[in-house]
Motif scaffolding. Structure first.
Motif, PDB file in Angstrom:
ATOM      1  N   UNK A  92       0.724  -1.233  -0.047  1.00 36.67           N
ATOM      2  CA  UNK A  92      -0.131   0.071  -0.049  1.00 36.67           C
ATOM      3  C   UNK A  92       0.896   1.226   0.087  1.00 36.67           C
ATOM      4  N   UNK A  93       1.772   1.439   0.769  1.00 36.28           N
ATOM      5  CA  UNK A  93       2.767   2.417   0.808  1.00 36.28           C
ATOM      6  C   UNK A  93       3.413   2.839  -0.486  1.00 36.28           C
ATOM      7  N   UNK A  94       3.827   1.512  -1.317  1.00 34.21           N
ATOM      8  CA  UNK A  94       4.579   1.975  -2.563  1.00 34.21           C
ATOM      9  C   UNK A  94       3.480   2.320  -3.454  1.00 34.21           C
ATOM     10  N   UNK A  95       2.152   1.854  -3.551  1.00 36.93           N
ATOM     11  CA  UNK A  95       1.241   2.137  -4.327  1.00 36.93           C
ATOM     12  C   UNK A  95       0.695   3.673  -4.089  1.00 36.93           C
ATOM     13  N   UNK A  96       0.658   4.178  -2.856  1.00 42.49           N
ATOM     14  CA  UNK A  96       0.273   5.359  -2.631  1.00 42.49           C
ATOM     15  C   UNK A  96       1.319   6.469  -2.980  1.00 42.49           C
ATOM     16  N   UNK A  97       2.583   6.023  -2.735  1.00 37.10           N
ATOM     17  CA  UNK A  97       3.620   7.202  -3.230  1.00 37.10           C
ATOM     18  C   UNK A  97       3.372   7.152  -4.844  1.00 37.10           C
ATOM     19  N   UNK A 112       4.759  11.344  -4.751  1.00 40.43           N
ATOM     20  CA  UNK A 112       5.326  11.533  -3.446  1.00 40.43           C
ATOM     21  C   UNK A 112       6.363  10.859  -3.442  1.00 40.43           C
ATOM     22  N   UNK A 113       7.599  11.132  -2.838  1.00 45.91           N
ATOM     23  CA  UNK A 113       8.776  10.377  -2.715  1.00 45.91           C
ATOM     24  C   UNK A 113       8.354   8.947  -1.745  1.00 45.91           C
ATOM     25  N   UNK A 114       7.521   8.960  -0.757  1.00 48.47           N
ATOM     26  CA  UNK A 114       7.269   7.760   0.247  1.00 48.47           C
ATOM     27  C   UNK A 114       6.144   8.144   1.004  1.00 48.47           C
ATOM     28  N   UNK A 149       7.551  20.089  -2.540  1.00 48.30           N
ATOM     29  CA  UNK A 149       8.778  20.673  -1.808  1.00 48.30           C
ATOM     30  C   UNK A 149       8.106  21.531  -0.661  1.00 48.30           C
ATOM     31  N   UNK A 150       8.628  21.300   0.610  1.00 54.47           N
ATOM     32  CA  UNK A 150       8.287  21.951   1.725  1.00 54.47           C
ATOM     33  C   UNK A 150       6.878  21.618   2.187  1.00 54.47           C
ATOM     34  N   UNK A 151       6.362  20.529   1.672  1.00 53.61           N
ATOM     35  CA  UNK A 151       4.914  20.167   1.945  1.00 53.61           C
ATOM     36  C   UNK A 151       4.889  18.597   2.457  1.00 53.61           C
ATOM     37  N   UNK A 152       4.168  18.231   3.620  1.00 53.87           N
ATOM     38  CA  UNK A 152       3.612  17.168   3.826  1.00 53.87           C
ATOM     39  C   UNK A 152       2.363  16.880   3.690  1.00 53.87           C
ATOM     40  N   UNK A 153       1.842  15.665   3.021  1.00 54.57           N
ATOM     41  CA  UNK A 153       0.491  15.562   2.728  1.00 54.57           C
ATOM     42  C   UNK A 153      -0.010  14.335   3.815  1.00 54.57           C
ATOM     43  N   UNK A 209       2.257  11.310   3.338  1.00 52.73           N
ATOM     44  CA  UNK A 209       3.098  11.330   2.365  1.00 52.73           C
ATOM     45  C   UNK A 209       4.279  12.271   2.466  1.00 52.73           C
ATOM     46  N   UNK A 210       5.449  11.994   2.456  1.00 48.89           N
ATOM     47  CA  UNK A 210       6.719  12.606   2.956  1.00 48.89           C
ATOM     48  C   UNK A 210       8.168  11.873   2.050  1.00 48.89           C
ATOM     49  N   UNK A 211       9.057  12.915   2.327  1.00 49.03           N
ATOM     50  CA  UNK A 211      10.320  12.131   1.926  1.00 49.03           C
ATOM     51  C   UNK A 211      10.671  10.962   2.577  1.00 49.03           C
ATOM     52  N   UNK A 212      11.534   9.863   2.052  1.00 51.92           N
ATOM     53  CA  UNK A 212      11.814   8.673   2.764  1.00 51.92           C
ATOM     54  C   UNK A 212      12.761   9.161   4.030  1.00 51.92           C
ATOM     55  N   UNK A 213      13.473  10.048   3.907  1.00 54.67           N
ATOM     56  CA  UNK A 213      14.264  10.355   5.300  1.00 54.67           C
ATOM     57  C   UNK A 213      13.306  10.718   6.401  1.00 54.67           C
TER      58      UNK A 213
END
Length: 437
Positions: free
Chosen positions: A113-118, A123-125, A264-268, A284-288
């Motif tokens: 699910x996380x892979x399909x969502x990204x 989004x990156x991850x 960029x500069x955004x978390x969903x 939804x956010x960067x992997x880091x």
């Protein structure tokens, strides 16, 4: 045992209070601004109801059948046979509940699910947790730390609860209004780092989207993170393009893509409990950032996970969205447009300027909320009556939520009942057509 069976169905005598006199003040404490909400919850048939049976979007409460316009199952996937019939196979594979906290182990469907969502969101991850409430109470404090959080005044209550968690851990909290971003600009200039701005995506009461084209440049100018809670937009609205099936856009990948913005500069933040009818939520956010949250967000470490049926309905729902989502969103848009056109024909107004499927109709007199709700209930309409302080006093009224599982006949009946209601309980008059996009 025989005594137990003999008493089934009989009213039991009231039990003595489990609270000693020294503790009675807990239950006797005044509820303040929530007094009216508590009264309606205790007395009104349209609050705290037990639904005994469903038939499509028809529900039975006791012996009274109503059409459900309080559901958040926007795409109608709660009733989708393909999804329902897929669940037993997942139960056979994984049992009913994985029971591990996610820090210990996660069944394979989580990764899928996380892979399909990204991919869907662009989004990156993505990181899955059980509910958006879990996310607001844990991710917001983890991102802000001892920095500054700015919460839009009309954001969902769970965001304000998360803000209280931020404050309790030493962060600075301030409120702002989307229509006064000049004030937010001044506040950001003096705020400590890290800085987080929290807003709703598609608003849960008005059905309108946020001014991302103004908020994102502001966030980037002040090195702030924009945190968008798109509980009601994910699955319903999506990226725009020439091949879209309706003005809601394509793919249902949320308000950020719908408004043409990037991450960029955004978390969903979003959830599956609305359009996907499942107990799951995501960041939804960067992997880091995802890896940081695995150690910083309490629910990942300490909470039980979503049940296997929810993982199954989320995963299969994403596959259904790929194949049939556009047709469902087109139907949802058509039914919502039919309803909004009908409201205008009745001369009734709404806070909705987007054309999205959340339509709140305010009362001219907030004291009519309870009588209006009873009037709708008696005529077979189950809808959310929204009192103060859930909304400001000038927005008290009834919230209608359309789903793809509603029918044209149900929309027509709803409009007929609202026409009668408008004659008896003055509602806000129409001021102009909504923007269809």
């Amino acid at each position: 045992m025989s005594q137990t069976f003999e008493t089934l169905g009989r009213p039991l005598p009231p039990a003595p209070s489990a609270f000693s006199p020294a503790w009675r003040h807990v239950l006797d404490r005044p509820l303040g601004i929530r007094t009216e909400l508590d009264r309606m919850r205790r007395q009104a048939p349209f609050y705290d109801a037990t639904v005994d049976e469903i038939d499509g979007r028809r529900i039975r409460i006791g012996d009274h059948w109503l059409t459900d316009f309080a559901s958040c199952n926007y795409l109608g996937l709660d009733l989708d046979r393909e999804i329902i019939e897929a669940v037993p196979a997942y139960l056979d594979l994984w049992g009913t509940h994985p029971s591990w906290s996610r820090l210990i182990a996660s069944p394979r469907p989580y990764d899928d699910i996380e892979r399909m969502l990204a991919e869907l969101l662009g989004a990156e991850d993505a990181l899955l947790l059980p509910t958006i409430t879990h996310i607001q109470h844990s991710v917001l404090p983890a991102l802000v730390g001892r920095g500054a959080l700015f919460v839009e005044l009309h954001a969902h209550q769970t965001a304000h609860d998360g803000a209280a968690m931020v404050a309790s851990r030493g962060g600075t909290v301030a409120r702002f209004r989307e229509d006064r971003l000049d004030r937010l600009d001044r506040l950001l200039r003096a705020a400590p780092h890290p800085r987080v701005i929290c807003v709703d995506g598609v608003h849960s009461m008005t059905g309108n989207g946020p001014p991302l084209d103004e908020l994102l440049p502001l966030a980037r100018a002040h090195d702030a993170l924009l945190y968008v809670d798109d509980a009601h937009g994910f699955g319903v609205v999506g990226e725009r393009g020439p091949d879209e099936s309706s003005p809601y856009g394509s793919r249902g990948n949320g308000i950020v893509r719908h408004l043409g913005a990037g991450y960029d500069n955004l978390v969903l933040v979003g959830g599956f409990s609305k359009a996907y009818s499942s107990l799951l939520a995501f960041v939804a956010c960067p992997t880091e950032v995802k890896e940081y949250l695995k150690s910083a967000a309490g629910p990942y470490i300490f909470s039980g996970p979503s049940p296997v049926a929810s993982l199954a309905t989320g995963l299969v729902g994403l596959r259904v969205n790929e194949r049939r989502g556009e047709a469902l969103r087109a139907r949802l848009h058509r039914l919502t447009s039919r309803f909004l056109d009908g409201l205008r024909g009745l001369g009734l107004g709404t806070l909705n300027t987007s054309g999205f499927p959340i339509v709140e109709i305010p009362l001219l007199d907030a004291d009519n909320a309870d009588p209006l709700g009873r009037f709708l209930y008696e005529r077979g309409v189950f809808a959310s009556v929204v009192p103060f302080p859930v909304v400001p006093r000038d927005q008290v009224g009834v919230r209608i939520q359309i789903t793809a599982a509603n029918t044209d006949d149900e929309i027509d009946h709803l409009l007929a009942v609202l026409g009668e209601a408008g004659d008896r309980f003055p509602l806000v008059a129409a001021s102009g057509p909504p923007d269809p996009g």
